[in-house]
Structures are given as C-alpha cells and as structure tokens.
Design an enzyme around this catalytic site. Structure first.
Site, PDB file in Angstrom:
ATOM      1  N   ALA A 110       0.864  -1.176   0.000  1.00 33.62           N
ATOM      2  CA  ALA A 110       0.000   0.000   0.000  1.00 33.62           C
ATOM      3  C   ALA A 110       0.904   1.230   0.000  1.00 33.62           C
ATOM      4  O   ALA A 110       2.070   1.157   0.385  1.00 33.62           O
ATOM      5  CB  ALA A 110      -0.891  -0.017   1.234  1.00 33.62           C
TER       6      ALA A 110
ATOM      7  N   GLY B 233       0.830  -5.049   1.061  1.00 33.14           N
ATOM      8  CA  GLY B 233      -0.396  -5.122   0.259  1.00 33.14           C
ATOM      9  C   GLY B 233      -0.149  -5.667  -1.143  1.00 33.14           C
ATOM     10  O   GLY B 233      -1.065  -6.214  -1.758  1.00 33.14           O
TER      11      GLY B 233
ATOM     12  N   GLU C  30      -0.358  -9.265  -0.610  1.00 29.16           N
ATOM     13  CA  GLU C  30      -1.772  -9.578  -0.340  1.00 29.16           C
ATOM     14  C   GLU C  30      -2.595  -9.571  -1.632  1.00 29.16           C
ATOM     15  O   GLU C  30      -3.517 -10.366  -1.794  1.00 29.16           O
ATOM     16  CB  GLU C  30      -2.344  -8.580   0.664  1.00 29.16           C
ATOM     17  CG  GLU C  30      -1.742  -8.737   2.061  1.00 29.16           C
ATOM     18  CD  GLU C  30      -2.348  -7.774   3.054  1.00 29.16           C
ATOM     19  OE1 GLU C  30      -2.061  -6.565   2.938  1.00 29.16           O
ATOM     20  OE2 GLU C  30      -3.126  -8.204   3.914  1.00 29.16           O
TER      21      GLU C  30
ATOM     22  N   GLU D 153       4.564  -5.249   7.172  1.00 27.66           N
ATOM     23  CA  GLU D 153       3.651  -4.309   7.830  1.00 27.66           C
ATOM     24  C   GLU D 153       3.997  -4.041   9.289  1.00 27.66           C
ATOM     25  O   GLU D 153       3.913  -2.909   9.762  1.00 27.66           O
ATOM     26  CB  GLU D 153       2.195  -4.828   7.763  1.00 27.66           C
ATOM     27  CG  GLU D 153       1.501  -4.561   6.443  1.00 27.66           C
ATOM     28  CD  GLU D 153       1.658  -5.693   5.450  1.00 27.66           C
ATOM     29  OE1 GLU D 153       2.608  -6.484   5.586  1.00 27.66           O
ATOM     30  OE2 GLU D 153       0.831  -5.782   4.526  1.00 27.66           O
TER      31      GLU D 153
HETATM   32  N1  CO8 Z   1       4.566   3.395  -0.601  1.00 24.36           N
HETATM   33  C1  CO8 Z   1       4.942   4.589  -1.086  1.00 24.36           C
HETATM   34  N2  CO8 Z   1       6.056   4.780  -1.801  1.00 24.36           N
HETATM   35  C2  CO8 Z   1       6.835   3.717  -2.033  1.00 24.36           C
HETATM   36  C3  CO8 Z   1       6.515   2.436  -1.551  1.00 24.36           C
HETATM   37  C4  CO8 Z   1       5.306   2.287  -0.824  1.00 24.36           C
HETATM   38  N3  CO8 Z   1       4.883   1.117  -0.362  1.00 24.36           N
HETATM   39  N4  CO8 Z   1       7.474   1.582  -1.943  1.00 24.36           N
HETATM   40  C5  CO8 Z   1       8.366   2.294  -2.639  1.00 24.36           C
HETATM   41  N5  CO8 Z   1       7.988   3.586  -2.689  1.00 24.36           N
HETATM   42  C6  CO8 Z   1       8.676   4.705  -3.349  1.00 24.36           C
HETATM   43  C7  CO8 Z   1       9.900   5.145  -2.543  1.00 24.36           C
HETATM   44  O1  CO8 Z   1       9.530   6.024  -1.482  1.00 24.36           O
HETATM   45  C8  CO8 Z   1      10.715   5.811  -3.639  1.00 24.36           C
HETATM   46  O2  CO8 Z   1      10.180   7.096  -3.867  1.00 24.36           O
HETATM   47  P1  CO8 Z   1      11.158   8.335  -4.308  1.00 24.36           P
HETATM   48  O3  CO8 Z   1      11.781   7.903  -5.624  1.00 24.36           O
HETATM   49  O4  CO8 Z   1      10.200   9.466  -4.451  1.00 24.36           O
HETATM   50  O5  CO8 Z   1      12.167   8.460  -3.214  1.00 24.36           O
HETATM   51  C9  CO8 Z   1      10.402   4.956  -4.873  1.00 24.36           C
HETATM   52  O6  CO8 Z   1       9.194   4.259  -4.586  1.00 24.36           O
HETATM   53  C10 CO8 Z   1      11.482   3.921  -5.155  1.00 24.36           C
HETATM   54  O7  CO8 Z   1      11.689   3.194  -3.965  1.00 24.36           O
HETATM   55  P2  CO8 Z   1      13.152   2.837  -3.420  1.00 24.36           P
HETATM   56  O8  CO8 Z   1      14.119   3.913  -3.760  1.00 24.36           O
HETATM   57  O9  CO8 Z   1      13.007   2.444  -1.979  1.00 24.36           O
HETATM   58  O10 CO8 Z   1      13.454   1.562  -4.362  1.00 24.36           O
HETATM   59  P3  CO8 Z   1      14.384   0.307  -4.078  1.00 24.36           P
HETATM   60  O11 CO8 Z   1      14.395  -0.459  -5.347  1.00 24.36           O
HETATM   61  O12 CO8 Z   1      15.683   0.730  -3.462  1.00 24.36           O
HETATM   62  O13 CO8 Z   1      13.604  -0.537  -2.943  1.00 24.36           O
HETATM   63  C11 CO8 Z   1      11.670  -1.590  -1.979  1.00 24.36           C
HETATM   64  C12 CO8 Z   1      12.405  -1.170  -3.271  1.00 24.36           C
HETATM   65  C13 CO8 Z   1      12.491  -2.632  -1.204  1.00 24.36           C
HETATM   66  C14 CO8 Z   1      10.347  -2.186  -2.451  1.00 24.36           C
HETATM   67  C15 CO8 Z   1      11.454  -0.361  -1.074  1.00 24.36           C
HETATM   68  O14 CO8 Z   1      10.903   0.695  -1.845  1.00 24.36           O
HETATM   69  C16 CO8 Z   1      10.544  -0.606   0.091  1.00 24.36           C
HETATM   70  O15 CO8 Z   1      10.945  -1.157   1.085  1.00 24.36           O
HETATM   71  N6  CO8 Z   1       9.247  -0.191  -0.049  1.00 24.36           N
HETATM   72  C17 CO8 Z   1       8.268  -0.327   1.032  1.00 24.36           C
HETATM   73  C18 CO8 Z   1       7.831  -1.747   1.211  1.00 24.36           C
HETATM   74  C19 CO8 Z   1       6.813  -1.876   2.327  1.00 24.36           C
HETATM   75  O16 CO8 Z   1       7.081  -1.618   3.485  1.00 24.36           O
HETATM   76  N7  CO8 Z   1       5.593  -2.272   1.953  1.00 24.36           N
HETATM   77  C20 CO8 Z   1       4.502  -2.462   2.898  1.00 24.36           C
HETATM   78  C21 CO8 Z   1       3.644  -1.225   2.943  1.00 24.36           C
HETATM   79  S1  CO8 Z   1       2.339  -1.384   4.156  1.00 24.36           S
HETATM   80  C22 CO8 Z   1       1.111  -2.236   3.388  1.00 24.36           C
HETATM   81  O17 CO8 Z   1       1.240  -2.655   2.262  1.00 24.36           O
HETATM   82  C23 CO8 Z   1      -0.146  -2.431   4.197  1.00 24.36           C
HETATM   83  C24 CO8 Z   1      -1.245  -3.229   3.485  1.00 24.36           C
HETATM   84  C25 CO8 Z   1      -2.486  -3.294   4.353  1.00 24.36           C
HETATM   85  C26 CO8 Z   1      -3.473  -2.238   3.901  1.00 24.36           C
HETATM   86  C27 CO8 Z   1      -4.490  -1.923   4.897  1.00 24.36           C
HETATM   87  C28 CO8 Z   1      -5.068  -0.522   4.605  1.00 24.36           C
HETATM   88  C29 CO8 Z   1      -6.047  -0.012   5.590  1.00 24.36           C
END
Ligand code: CO8
Length: 249
Positions: free
Chosen positions: A64, A107, A110, A130
């Site tokens: 998400a 997500g 999921e 998460e």
């Molecule tokens: N949300 C928002 N932005 C994101 C997300 C995300 N989940 N993932 C990546 N981005 C953005 C980064 O902030 C970055 O933005 P910018 O270029 O503006 O700085 C861009 O995407 C590229 O990301 P990275 O530079 O981090 O790219 P890498 O290739 O180095 O890393 C990863 C890729 C490992 C995927 C890394 O981006 C990461 O760890 N992302 C977050 C992963 C995460 O924690 N996901 C779980 C989110 S919580 C969730 O999904 C809850 C679901 C339940 C929903 C219930 C709702 C009520």
C-alpha cells in the site's frame, strides 16, 4: 500516464499496475483503476483468464502507499478499500494469475494472495513487512497466507516481516510456478492452457474451491485491528521514518 495498462488478447486479459516510479505502490487511485478494469471485464464473454503484473521490472507491487497509509485512521479501515478490492479479485468470475517479477511486499503480496494462482521469476522477493511500520497485513493477508502456506509459516513470516527470496517462497508454496526470467511470459503460457477449457466449467470449479475458504470473521477482525493500529503514534513514527528514508525493511 494511465495507472493501469489493460488489454485482452486471445481470451487472456493482462492488467499491468503502472506506477513503476513508486514500485507500483497501491495508492487509492491505483486501486480504483484496478477495480474499474475488473468491473469492465467481469461481464466479458470473450475473457477466460486475467493476468496481473507490475510495470518496470522491479516490482509487482511494493505494498500500500505508505504516504497515504500514514494519514489513514480507523475510519478508513472501516471503509476497507483494499480489502474490498482484493475480495473483488478473489470473487472474479474468471481465474486470475499474479505474475511476480521483483518485489511483492505488504499489500502487494496480499494482492497476489487474492489471485487464484501465482507465477514468479527468480527476481521475486516477497514478504509482509507491515509490522515494521506499526500495522498488520489487514487486507486479507492474515487469513489468506495461512490458507496457502500453513499457520506456523504464516506466523513466522508475519511476525518477522522478513523478505523471502524466490526459491524460498516457492518452497513455502507461495508460488505455483517459478521460472528463471519473465513471470508474465510464464503466466501467459499457463493462461493459454486454462483458456482451452470450458470457461463456465472453470468458473464453477473456482466457485466450488473458494466456497470453503471464505472468511467473514477474518474481515471483521481486520477492520477492527487495523483501525486501532492506524490511529497509533507508533505507526506515525514508523511510516515517517520510511518516508524520510531513515529505515528500510
Ligand atoms: N509506498 C509509497 N512509496 C513507495 C513504496 C510504498 N509502499 N514503496 C516504494 N515507494 C517509493 C519510494 O519512497 C521511492 O520514492 P522516491 O523515488 O520518491 O524516493 C520509490 O518508490 C522507489 O523506492 P526505493 O528507492 O526504496 O526503491 P528500491 O528499489 O531501493 O527498494 C523496496 C524497493 C524494497 C520495495 C522499497 O521501496 C521498500 O521497502 N518499499 C516499502 C515496502 C513496504 O514496506 N511495503 C509495505 C507497505 S504497508 C502495506 O502494504 C499495508 C497493506 C495493508 C493495507 C491496509 C489498509 C487499511
């Protein structure tokens, strides 16, 4: 630029999440675009199978959208946008295949779990981080994951939030197929095999298999549990740390 790219070819619908600059993170707007495509496709007689994938090669979906999640409260949890979208996918009248190249996290995993089948390439990395952000996998992960990998393994993955590589994920049973490269090409081959069969017979088989797996109680617990967590200070701090690049799972 459109948030989803959608096309139907030879009975196979391909829906690509198209937000590669954010690793296809599921913003509300992206979720609505996926939902609108599924609505438009649900009545199509010329459609046998749907493939979902992520644009850019680096991620199926990185979860998400954390910037949006940081602002969400228990009221948003009760609207359950993601839950309803994923349920829509699980109930979609045709089989759905998640084609996973790169990250499928939170997500994003999921979403893949809500598909009927998962095909991945060796670049896949999956996990439910998460809890590192002060919330829990509240869009079906808490009950779909144990259904697929068993309760103990689901707990281990969910409590640690660790990211698993493609070989381990395949061994855990998270994917039905693992290929060296190009999950979408492999998903297309699988879809073509399914598309040869009677669409109605396949649909009935899907309904029969899914009937045993419905979890209404799971949904209610998710609204309540995620609602509490979304309001917490801990979540605010952890998501701010991610957005300010102070922390990575
Ligand atoms: N949300 C928002 N932005 C994101 C997300 C995300 N989940 N993932 C990546 N981005 C953005 C980064 O902030 C970055 O933005 P910018 O270029 O503006 O700085 C861009 O995407 C590229 O990301 P990275 O530079 O981090 O790219 P890498 O290739 O180095 O890393 C990863 C890729 C490992 C995927 C890394 O981006 C990461 O760890 N992302 C977050 C992963 C995460 O924690 N996901 C779980 C989110 S919580 C969730 O999904 C809850 C679901 C339940 C929903 C219930 C709702 C009520």
């Amino acid at each position: 630029m459109s948030l989803v790219r959608a096309a139907i070819d030879a009975g196979v619908g391909h829906l690509e999440l198209n937000r590669p600059e954010a690793r296809n993170a599921l913003s509300r707007e992206l979720g609505e675009a996926v939902s609108a495509t599924l609505d438009a496709w649900a009545e199509r007689d010329d459609l046998s199978v749907v493939i979902l994938s992520g644009a850019g090669g680096k991620a199926f979906a990185a979860g998400a959208d954390i910037a949006e999640l940081r602002a969400r409260t228990h009221k948003d949890s009760f609207h359950s946008y993601n839950q309803r979208l994923f349920q829509r996918l699980e109930d979609f009248p045709r089989p759905t295949i998640a084609a996973i190249d790169g990250y499928a996290l939170g997500g994003g995993l999921e979403l893949a779990l809500a598909c009927d089948l998962r095909v991945a390439s060796k670049s896949a990395k999956v996990g439910l981080p998460e809890v590192s952000l002060g919330i829990f996998p509240g869009a079906g992960g808490a009950w779909r994951l144990p259904r697929i990998v068993g309760l103990g393994r689901a707990k281990e993955l969910m409590f640690t939030g660790r990211i698993v590589d493609a070989d381990e994920a395949f061994a855990l049973g998270l994917f039905e197929q693992l290929v060296d490269v190009d999950a979408v090409a492999a998903a297309r081959q699988l879809a073509a095999q399914i598309a040869k069969n009677s669409p109605f017979a396949v649909q009935v088989a899907k309904v029969a298999l899914n009937a045993q797996a419905k979890s209404q109680a799971g949904n209610a617990l998710e609204w309540l549990g995620q609602g509490l967590l979304l309001d917490s200070q801990d979540k605010q701090e952890r998501m701010t740390a991610f957005l300010e690049k102070r922390n990575k799972p």
